[in-house]
Design a protein around this motif. Sequence first.
Motif, PDB file in Angstrom:
ATOM      1  N   VAL A 103       0.841  -1.197   0.000  1.00  0.00           N
ATOM      2  CA  VAL A 103       0.000   0.000   0.000  1.00  0.00           C
ATOM      3  C   VAL A 103       0.875   1.245   0.000  1.00  0.00           C
ATOM      4  CG1 VAL A 103      -1.668   1.340   1.345  1.00  0.00           C
ATOM      5  CG2 VAL A 103      -1.974  -1.128   1.062  1.00  0.00           C
ATOM      6  N   GLN A 104       1.931   1.252   0.825  1.00  0.00           N
ATOM      7  CA  GLN A 104       2.834   2.396   0.866  1.00  0.00           C
ATOM      8  C   GLN A 104       3.527   2.596  -0.474  1.00  0.00           C
ATOM      9  OE1 GLN A 104       3.101   4.584   3.282  1.00  0.00           O
ATOM     10  NE2 GLN A 104       1.615   3.501   4.575  1.00  0.00           N
ATOM     11  N   GLN A 105       3.921   1.514  -1.099  1.00  0.00           N
ATOM     12  CA  GLN A 105       4.572   1.604  -2.403  1.00  0.00           C
ATOM     13  C   GLN A 105       3.609   2.169  -3.451  1.00  0.00           C
ATOM     14  OE1 GLN A 105       5.917  -2.164  -3.898  1.00  0.00           O
ATOM     15  NE2 GLN A 105       7.203  -1.257  -5.489  1.00  0.00           N
ATOM     16  N   ALA A 106       2.369   1.715  -3.413  1.00  0.00           N
ATOM     17  CA  ALA A 106       1.384   2.211  -4.373  1.00  0.00           C
ATOM     18  C   ALA A 106       1.081   3.683  -4.134  1.00  0.00           C
ATOM     19  CB  ALA A 106       0.111   1.378  -4.269  1.00  0.00           C
ATOM     20  N   ARG A 107       1.042   4.100  -2.879  1.00  0.00           N
ATOM     21  CA  ARG A 107       0.803   5.513  -2.586  1.00  0.00           C
ATOM     22  C   ARG A 107       1.968   6.387  -3.058  1.00  0.00           C
ATOM     23  NH1 ARG A 107      -1.812   4.905   3.505  1.00  0.00           N
ATOM     24  NH2 ARG A 107      -3.915   4.257   2.792  1.00  0.00           N
ATOM     25  N   ALA A 108       3.176   5.875  -2.942  1.00  0.00           N
ATOM     26  CA  ALA A 108       4.334   6.628  -3.436  1.00  0.00           C
ATOM     27  C   ALA A 108       4.262   6.792  -4.955  1.00  0.00           C
ATOM     28  CB  ALA A 108       5.621   5.913  -3.046  1.00  0.00           C
ATOM     29  N   SER A 109       3.867   5.727  -5.647  1.00  0.00           N
ATOM     30  CA  SER A 109       3.709   5.830  -7.115  1.00  0.00           C
ATOM     31  C   SER A 109       2.596   6.813  -7.456  1.00  0.00           C
ATOM     32  CB  SER A 109       3.397   4.453  -7.690  1.00  0.00           C
ATOM     33  OG  SER A 109       4.465   3.555  -7.455  1.00  0.00           O
ATOM     34  N   LEU A 110       1.569   6.865  -6.626  1.00  0.00           N
ATOM     35  CA  LEU A 110       0.476   7.807  -6.860  1.00  0.00           C
ATOM     36  C   LEU A 110       0.958   9.247  -6.705  1.00  0.00           C
ATOM     37  CD1 LEU A 110      -2.529   8.420  -7.321  1.00  0.00           C
ATOM     38  CD2 LEU A 110      -2.874   8.132  -4.845  1.00  0.00           C
ATOM     39  N   ALA A 111       1.772   9.494  -5.681  1.00  0.00           N
ATOM     40  CA  ALA A 111       2.309  10.847  -5.485  1.00  0.00           C
ATOM     41  C   ALA A 111       3.202  11.259  -6.650  1.00  0.00           C
ATOM     42  CB  ALA A 111       3.077  10.903  -4.160  1.00  0.00           C
ATOM     43  N   SER A 112       4.011  10.327  -7.161  1.00  0.00           N
ATOM     44  CA  SER A 112       4.866  10.629  -8.309  1.00  0.00           C
ATOM     45  C   SER A 112       4.031  10.940  -9.553  1.00  0.00           C
ATOM     46  CB  SER A 112       5.790   9.442  -8.583  1.00  0.00           C
ATOM     47  OG  SER A 112       6.566   9.669  -9.736  1.00  0.00           O
ATOM     48  N   ALA A 113       2.937  10.189  -9.709  1.00  0.00           N
ATOM     49  CA  ALA A 113       2.069  10.418 -10.872  1.00  0.00           C
ATOM     50  C   ALA A 113       1.376  11.770 -10.765  1.00  0.00           C
ATOM     51  CB  ALA A 113       1.044   9.299 -10.981  1.00  0.00           C
ATOM     52  N   ALA A 161      -3.927   1.287  -8.514  1.00  0.00           N
ATOM     53  CA  ALA A 161      -2.976   0.433  -7.804  1.00  0.00           C
ATOM     54  C   ALA A 161      -3.095   0.615  -6.299  1.00  0.00           C
ATOM     55  CB  ALA A 161      -1.561   0.726  -8.276  1.00  0.00           C
ATOM     56  N   VAL A 162      -3.321   1.857  -5.864  1.00  0.00           N
ATOM     57  CA  VAL A 162      -3.521   2.114  -4.432  1.00  0.00           C
ATOM     58  C   VAL A 162      -4.797   1.424  -3.949  1.00  0.00           C
ATOM     59  CG1 VAL A 162      -4.014   3.900  -2.713  1.00  0.00           C
ATOM     60  CG2 VAL A 162      -2.209   4.253  -4.407  1.00  0.00           C
ATOM     61  N   ASP A 163      -5.865   1.564  -4.737  1.00  0.00           N
ATOM     62  CA  ASP A 163      -7.133   0.943  -4.340  1.00  0.00           C
ATOM     63  C   ASP A 163      -6.994  -0.574  -4.263  1.00  0.00           C
ATOM     64  OD1 ASP A 163      -8.226   3.462  -4.311  1.00  0.00           O
ATOM     65  OD2 ASP A 163      -9.142   3.298  -6.307  1.00  0.00           O
ATOM     66  N   ARG A 164      -6.285  -1.142  -5.223  1.00  0.00           N
ATOM     67  CA  ARG A 164      -6.093  -2.589  -5.230  1.00  0.00           C
ATOM     68  C   ARG A 164      -5.261  -3.037  -4.030  1.00  0.00           C
ATOM     69  NH1 ARG A 164      -6.274  -7.015  -8.497  1.00  0.00           N
ATOM     70  NH2 ARG A 164      -4.613  -8.554  -8.263  1.00  0.00           N
ATOM     71  N   ALA A 165      -4.198  -2.316  -3.758  1.00  0.00           N
ATOM     72  CA  ALA A 165      -3.350  -2.667  -2.611  1.00  0.00           C
ATOM     73  C   ALA A 165      -4.120  -2.517  -1.300  1.00  0.00           C
ATOM     74  CB  ALA A 165      -2.105  -1.780  -2.599  1.00  0.00           C
ATOM     75  N   LEU A 169      -5.098  -5.376   1.450  1.00  0.00           N
ATOM     76  CA  LEU A 169      -4.856  -5.208   2.887  1.00  0.00           C
ATOM     77  C   LEU A 169      -6.133  -5.451   3.686  1.00  0.00           C
ATOM     78  CD1 LEU A 169      -2.991  -4.394   5.205  1.00  0.00           C
ATOM     79  CD2 LEU A 169      -3.554  -1.996   4.733  1.00  0.00           C
ATOM     80  N   ASP A 170      -7.254  -4.959   3.162  1.00  0.00           N
ATOM     81  CA  ASP A 170      -8.523  -5.207   3.856  1.00  0.00           C
ATOM     82  C   ASP A 170      -8.836  -6.695   3.915  1.00  0.00           C
ATOM     83  OD1 ASP A 170      -8.781  -2.493   4.163  1.00  0.00           O
ATOM     84  OD2 ASP A 170     -10.119  -2.227   2.442  1.00  0.00           O
ATOM     85  N   HIS A 171      -8.489  -7.435   2.855  1.00  0.00           N
ATOM     86  CA  HIS A 171      -8.749  -8.873   2.828  1.00  0.00           C
ATOM     87  C   HIS A 171      -7.871  -9.630   3.812  1.00  0.00           C
ATOM     88  CE1 HIS A 171     -10.533  -8.622  -1.509  1.00  0.00           C
ATOM     89  NE2 HIS A 171     -11.386  -8.263  -0.566  1.00  0.00           N
ATOM     90  N   ALA A 172      -6.865  -8.974   4.351  1.00  0.00           N
ATOM     91  CA  ALA A 172      -6.051  -9.631   5.373  1.00  0.00           C
ATOM     92  C   ALA A 172      -6.871  -9.924   6.620  1.00  0.00           C
ATOM     93  CB  ALA A 172      -4.837  -8.765   5.718  1.00  0.00           C
ATOM     94  N   THR A 173      -7.927  -9.143   6.847  1.00  0.00           N
ATOM     95  CA  THR A 173      -8.894  -9.458   7.908  1.00  0.00           C
ATOM     96  C   THR A 173     -10.043 -10.195   7.245  1.00  0.00           C
ATOM     97  OG1 THR A 173      -8.285  -7.472   9.137  1.00  0.00           O
ATOM     98  CG2 THR A 173     -10.365  -8.532   9.723  1.00  0.00           C
TER      99      THR A 173
END
Length: 386
Positions: A103-113, A161-165, A169-173
């Motif tokens: 999730v953090q990685q996807a958010r970083a890519s979102l900020a770059s975009a 990608a952020v939404d998917r990540a 993460l939500d599915h982990a519960t």
Amino acid sequence: MRFPGWMARASVLAAVALGMAACGRGGGPGGERPPTLVAVEVVKAQSVPNMVELPGRVEASRSAEVRARADGIVERQLYVDGTEVEANAPLFQIDPRDLQARVQQARASLASARAAKAQTSSLRARLSTLVQRKAVSVQEYESAQASFRQADAALMEAQAAVDRAQLQLDHATVRAPIKGRTGRAQVSEGALVSAAAATLMTRIDQVDPAFVIFNPSNISMNELQRGVADGRIDVGDNKQVKVTILLDGGERLPTQGVVDFSETAIDPATGSRTLRARFPNPEGRLLPGQFVRGILQMGSIRNGTSLPERAIQVGEDEASVMLVNDENVAVRRAVTLAGQADGRWVVQSGLTPGDRVIVDGWHKIQPGQPVSIQSEPIPKAKAKAP
């Protein structure tokens, strides 16, 4: 004249013996016992419920297999096996650390975009002013517009990608998809589960209401339809079929169900059809996979027979009643029962109209014993109004 003592004692013993013999003969005229007093009911042809008894199998009204939708190691089981859970209740916790990093990685890519889109947007705005002054070529401006559209698409891709990540993460519960009773956990803490393999983790069954599946033969269903067609069976305006369940040991389930589904197709392997009855099951006495017996009330028989429950003698192999024949002698008759309704047994066979069935007192007599029929009580006169 005086008798010797031994002769007096012999006379007394003889008198006692004569008295005991008289008692053994019943003490009545001719030494016969008086007939036993019994109460009877004369069998009449009348409208009785058409009861059909069938074996059935209990099914849950809703079932859900809880499977893994995220990859990882199971950290904790959050419920107790066999308990009731609400919909969306947490059941398992999968180790979320790897998913949180994604999730953090996807958010970083979102900020770059977002930064890239802002840069191309600013460049496009400057070139838009310059191209009007003809300070830059039209080709340069169109190139800037294309870069802006690419940056906008990259931003949407990064957001997805952020939404998917985040979804992973939500599915982990792992949560309950429906309300119901949980089954035994199929994985334990430390087990590796996979979303691609759809690892089974547990099962949830909703047993209130519960379904009971019956499979009557197509022959019996056709016979019922013929009975309705020729008028022997009356279904009335209400087509609803009520069902009573017999549990182990003959105990009746206190709540009644109704047939809510009838399969039109016939199973070619068994020649049977499928009926499904719906039952309220708040106490959970009906469990999926349980075998029960159901009594289905399919209309009423116009010229049937029924008897009070207390008149029936139910044995291990058969049911029977005591009749009074034309000589007022008790005889036993085997009968076939077809279920109970309103405190009376519906008799399928064994009796004919006019038979006198002993209702009260049959337990005091044996077949072949003479009986006396109790006269009907005179109804009390109603009190006149003052």
